[in-house]
Design a protein around this motif. Structure first.
Motif, PDB file in Angstrom:
ATOM      1  N   UNK A 241      83.680  26.865  37.670  1.00 11.43           N
ATOM      2  CA  UNK A 241      82.503  26.229  36.711  1.00 11.43           C
ATOM      3  C   UNK A 241      82.878  26.682  35.329  1.00 11.43           C
ATOM      4  N   UNK A 242      83.818  27.584  35.876  1.00  9.97           N
ATOM      5  CA  UNK A 242      84.380  27.723  33.744  1.00  9.97           C
ATOM      6  C   UNK A 242      85.607  26.397  33.502  1.00  9.97           C
ATOM      7  N   UNK A 243      85.557  25.543  34.031  1.00  7.15           N
ATOM      8  CA  UNK A 243      86.507  24.570  33.753  1.00  7.15           C
ATOM      9  C   UNK A 243      88.358  24.481  34.577  1.00  7.15           C
ATOM     10  N   UNK A 244      88.361  25.225  34.936  1.00  7.83           N
ATOM     11  CA  UNK A 244      89.281  25.686  35.531  1.00  7.83           C
ATOM     12  C   UNK A 244      89.951  25.006  37.061  1.00  7.83           C
ATOM     13  N   UNK A 245      91.002  25.820  37.918  1.00 10.10           N
ATOM     14  CA  UNK A 245      91.363  24.583  38.490  1.00 10.10           C
ATOM     15  C   UNK A 245      90.644  25.929  39.697  1.00 10.10           C
ATOM     16  N   UNK A 246      90.592  27.368  39.547  1.00 13.97           N
ATOM     17  CA  UNK A 246      90.326  28.252  40.687  1.00 13.97           C
ATOM     18  C   UNK A 246      91.298  28.200  41.523  1.00 13.97           C
ATOM     19  N   UNK A 247      92.312  28.640  41.197  1.00 10.82           N
ATOM     20  CA  UNK A 247      93.720  29.106  41.792  1.00 10.82           C
ATOM     21  C   UNK A 247      92.744  30.846  42.077  1.00 10.82           C
ATOM     22  N   UNK A 248      92.938  31.230  43.774  1.00  8.29           N
ATOM     23  CA  UNK A 248      93.159  32.548  43.386  1.00  8.29           C
ATOM     24  C   UNK A 248      94.173  33.546  42.783  1.00  8.29           C
ATOM     25  N   UNK A 249      95.559  32.823  42.632  1.00  8.89           N
ATOM     26  CA  UNK A 249      96.097  33.555  41.886  1.00  8.89           C
ATOM     27  C   UNK A 249      97.534  32.879  40.563  1.00  8.89           C
ATOM     28  N   UNK A 250      97.915  33.095  40.077  1.00  8.89           N
ATOM     29  CA  UNK A 250      99.599  33.303  39.823  1.00  8.89           C
ATOM     30  C   UNK A 250     100.426  34.227  39.441  1.00  8.89           C
ATOM     31  N   UNK A 251     102.049  33.871  39.524  1.00  7.37           N
ATOM     32  CA  UNK A 251     102.506  34.961  39.375  1.00  7.37           C
ATOM     33  C   UNK A 251     102.274  35.151  37.615  1.00  7.37           C
ATOM     34  N   UNK A 252     103.642  36.710  37.319  1.00  6.94           N
ATOM     35  CA  UNK A 252     102.985  36.695  35.581  1.00  6.94           C
ATOM     36  C   UNK A 252     104.084  37.181  35.116  1.00  6.94           C
ATOM     37  N   UNK A 253     105.236  36.396  34.142  1.00  7.36           N
ATOM     38  CA  UNK A 253     106.630  37.080  34.560  1.00  7.36           C
ATOM     39  C   UNK A 253     106.775  37.922  32.940  1.00  7.36           C
ATOM     40  N   UNK A 254     105.452  37.827  32.240  1.00 13.20           N
ATOM     41  CA  UNK A 254     105.729  38.457  31.255  1.00 13.20           C
ATOM     42  C   UNK A 254     105.317  40.257  31.167  1.00 13.20           C
ATOM     43  N   UNK A 255     105.314  40.587  32.519  1.00 15.33           N
ATOM     44  CA  UNK A 255     104.345  41.837  32.837  1.00 15.33           C
ATOM     45  C   UNK A 255     106.667  42.431  33.314  1.00 15.33           C
ATOM     46  N   UNK A 256     106.744  41.637  34.429  1.00 14.62           N
ATOM     47  CA  UNK A 256     108.387  42.080  34.941  1.00 14.62           C
ATOM     48  C   UNK A 256     108.461  41.959  33.762  1.00 14.62           C
ATOM     49  N   UNK A 257     108.839  40.642  32.531  1.00 17.80           N
ATOM     50  CA  UNK A 257     109.930  40.600  31.393  1.00 17.80           C
ATOM     51  C   UNK A 257     109.715  42.298  30.221  1.00 17.80           C
ATOM     52  N   UNK A 258     108.260  42.754  30.059  1.00 15.40           N
ATOM     53  CA  UNK A 258     108.679  43.656  29.551  1.00 15.40           C
ATOM     54  C   UNK A 258     109.097  45.178  29.633  1.00 15.40           C
ATOM     55  N   UNK A 259     108.419  45.843  31.504  1.00 15.04           N
ATOM     56  CA  UNK A 259     109.247  46.870  31.864  1.00 15.04           C
ATOM     57  C   UNK A 259     110.557  46.727  32.401  1.00 15.04           C
ATOM     58  N   UNK A 260     110.808  45.292  32.484  1.00 13.88           N
ATOM     59  CA  UNK A 260     111.980  44.972  32.764  1.00 13.88           C
ATOM     60  C   UNK A 260     113.095  45.588  31.525  1.00 13.88           C
ATOM     61  N   UNK A 261     112.776  45.165  30.970  1.00 12.37           N
ATOM     62  CA  UNK A 261     113.546  45.343  28.929  1.00 12.37           C
ATOM     63  C   UNK A 261     113.418  46.487  28.577  1.00 12.37           C
ATOM     64  N   UNK A 262     112.639  47.517  29.007  1.00 20.77           N
ATOM     65  CA  UNK A 262     112.787  48.585  28.297  1.00 20.77           C
ATOM     66  C   UNK A 262     112.795  48.945  29.108  1.00 20.77           C
ATOM     67  N   UNK A 263     113.465  49.431  30.782  1.00 27.79           N
ATOM     68  CA  UNK A 263     113.969  50.421  31.203  1.00 27.79           C
ATOM     69  C   UNK A 263     115.511  50.094  31.467  1.00 27.79           C
ATOM     70  N   UNK A 264     115.583  48.833  31.550  1.00 27.98           N
ATOM     71  CA  UNK A 264     117.299  48.695  31.533  1.00 27.98           C
ATOM     72  C   UNK A 264     117.821  48.165  30.744  1.00 27.98           C
ATOM     73  N   UNK A 265     117.057  47.867  28.705  1.00 27.31           N
ATOM     74  CA  UNK A 265     117.925  47.513  27.619  1.00 27.31           C
ATOM     75  C   UNK A 265     117.702  46.374  27.417  1.00 27.31           C
ATOM     76  N   UNK A 266     117.946  45.361  29.167  1.00 30.64           N
ATOM     77  CA  UNK A 266     118.903  44.379  27.994  1.00 30.64           C
ATOM     78  C   UNK A 266     117.118  42.954  27.030  1.00 30.64           C
ATOM     79  N   UNK A 267     118.134  42.526  26.315  1.00 30.36           N
ATOM     80  CA  UNK A 267     117.447  41.475  26.032  1.00 30.36           C
ATOM     81  C   UNK A 267     118.434  40.516  24.867  1.00 30.36           C
TER      82      UNK A 267
END
Length: 576
Positions: free
Chosen positions: A299-325
């Protein structure tokens, strides 16, 4: 091939087609839409294949592109399967994505047996851990016996080495009997290189490359039947196999220019099966586009899927804890980046990406899109297996760092996902492996991996040979826990149970509190009016101006009414 119907195959590239059935050769007649049909009805257990005439020569006997079983592998005859199954979990009412805790696993390396039956043997363990749904990496047939599964070729069949079609149904049944949902990872953006005969039948691909194989023809000439091939597979898993959800691999690699998106058509099928059965079915996309249209309602012009993987959260958390950049981590690493992803899901919401060399993404309307539509994690098969050595975060992080990362993910309102073994700090790698039946394919795969990682400075000797059986064997989980692993496992179990008991997934993103310290004092406070996670994302002690009553911690922080004192990598769940 569906039982109790005449044998048929779509073959616009052929001048003539014949059916080889139980050793007998039968003619087929051309019909409407380049479908060929034989005067023989398919019955369960029949073994068959098709032979194509190109105007000069007949091909060897080929498996059916719509095969539902390949008992002898991707090069062998197809088998007609019985669509019926004596289901025991008839009272399963299903689970929508909201409220789920997902556990991603690879069937071949998860258990000592490496089969669906082996997974069944671990269901009680997973339920006790706090998992509500298992997510199977792809199980469609591939060349050889060892593969991640993303080299599948017969998209309606199940790898025989795991237990075949009947074994998968038994796993789904057993999971539902124990109150666990089942999600299946499916790949519709490319075909595997070993055993892919579809191009001999018709234009299943359209040229060009996704990086893994030729682009699948879902928008070009004769693409209607290719779309139908995919959509019929979606219905097969959701209806006939009673799979609760599908994870759609790399949808950003789909060459989809139709007025009706393939994702939209898939969602229609999920909605239709839900309506017909009364049991929720849902789709989760893996998308690198940071485009909220994927999870926006129709109804908002989207595809209506229930969810998606979000790598940005993983990348932000991984880099700050591991130090990998390095590589795609180069844009992350700051406390602000982590806070932004926790507030809005995407870090790239229309801002510049150094790694991509362009602006990327658009913002999520956090007031309209529920947080549970974003699936988050501390690691995945990709984030582990696409490293040169396949080393897990648990092989380089301390127990405190591992549990801290889990606390951030499980205290957020997003849908959490674990990757098999992380819950006990597994010390076995999960490397990329394959066992193509063609030696040249194995050689090219190995050399390609070495070239890929050489660009990042890795020595060839540090990159395991994907085709070496030892690479696969080393990737099997070791279920003999050390004392330290038992402590990590207990912490994961406690965090997942607290997530449910404290209602940490109840708020939408617009109501979530996320506050941080400075880059010198890297504390994070995240949560609700009544419960907060207070965490130290650094090696230095910090004092966060949020306190209350300590609910639980992996260590022994000092929690006072108005502040929390945290040592390196410590956190506290507090009641305000």
């Amino acid at each position: 091939m569906t039982a109790h119907e005449p044998f048929s195959v779509w073959a616009p590239h052929a001048r003539d087609v014949r059916l080889r059935l139980n050793g007998e050769v039968l003619p087929m007649r051309a019909g409407r839409g380049n479908w060929w049909t034989a005067d023989r009805v398919a019955e369960p257990g029949m073994r068959y294949g098709f032979e194509l005439f190109d105007g000069e020569h007949w091909s060897k006997t080929l498996p059916d592109p719509r095969s539902t079983a390949q008992p002898d592998g991707v090069h062998g005859l197809s088998e007609v399967t019985d669509p019926d199954h004596a289901w025991t979990s008839g009272d399963w009412t299903g689970r929508p994505l909201a409220g789920q805790v997902i556990y991603e696993l690879h069937v071949g390396t998860f258990s000592p047996e490496g089969t669906f039956e082996g997974v069944i043997g671990k269901l009680d363990y997973l339920r006790d851990l706090g998992v509500t749904a298992i997510e199977l990496m792809p199980v469609q047939p591939f060349g050889g016996e060892r593969n991640w599964g993303y080299d599948g070729v017969e998209w309606h069949a199940v790898h025989q080495g795991y237990g075949g079609p009947e074994g998968l149904k038994q796993l789904v049944d057993a999971a539902h009997d124990k109150g666990l949902g089942v999600i299946l990872d499916v790949v519709y953006n490319h075909f595997g290189p070993d055993g892919n005969y579809n191009g001999m039948f018709g234009p299943y691909t359209s040229g060009g490359s996704t990086g893994w194989g030729e682009v699948v023809n879902i928008s070009g000439h004769d693409s209607d039947e290719v779309r139908a091939y995919i959509l019929d597979a979606v219905r097969l898993w959701l209806a006939d196999y009673r799979i609760d959800g599908l994870r759609l691999d790399a949808v950003h690699s789909l060459d989809d220019t139709g007025a009706y998106s393939l994702l939209e058509q898939m969602q229609y099928i999920a909605d239709d099966v839900t309506a017909r059965t009364g049991v929720p079915r849902y789709l989760i996309a893996e998308s690198d586009l940071n485009n909220p249209r994927v999870i926006t309602g129709t109804d908002g012009g989207g595809y209506g899927l229930a969810g998606q993987w979000v790598d940005d959260i993983h990348h932000a958390l991984h880099t700050i804890v591991s130090g990998e950049d390095h590589a795609y981590y180069e844009d992350f690493g700051s406390l602000d980046a982590l806070a932004k992803t926790l507030r809005g899901g995407y870090y790239f919401d229309g801002i510049w990406s150094s790694y991509r060399g362009r602006t990327h993404g658009r913002p999520i309307n956090t007031a309209a899109i529920p947080a549970h539509r974003l699936v988050t994690y501390t690691t995945t098969h990709d984030q582990t297996g696409n490293r040169a050595r396949g080393d897990r975060p648990s092989m380089s992080l301390t127990p405190a760092q591992q549990v801290l990362k889990a606390a951030v993910i499980y205290s957020s309102p997003f849908t959490p996902m674990l990757f098999m073994g992380e819950e006990f700090g597994a010390q076995t790698p999960f490397a990329f492996f394959c066992s193509h039946t063609d030696a040249e394919l194995n050689r090219l795969t190995s050399e390609g991996r070495k070239r890929e990682f050489a660009r990042s400075g890795w020595d060839h000797s540090e990159v395991p040979d994907p085709a070496d059986p030892a690479t696969f064997e080393a990737s099997r989980l070791d279920w003999d826990f050390s004392e330290e692993q038992q402590e990590i496992h207990a912490a994961y179990r406690q965090l997942l149970h607290l997530r449910r008991e404290l209602g940490l997934a109840r708020a939408n993103l617009s109501k979530l509190l996320v506050e941080t310290g400075t880059e010198e004092e890297k504390w994070l406070a995240m949560g609700h009016e009544d419960v907060l996670l207070v965490a130290n994302l650094s090696e230095q002690p910090v004092t966060a101006p949020y306190g209350g009553e300590l609910i639980w911690s992996f260590t022994q922080p000092t929690v006072e009414l108005d502040r929390t004192v945290l040592g390196p990598w410590e956190f506290a769940l507090v009641r305000r």
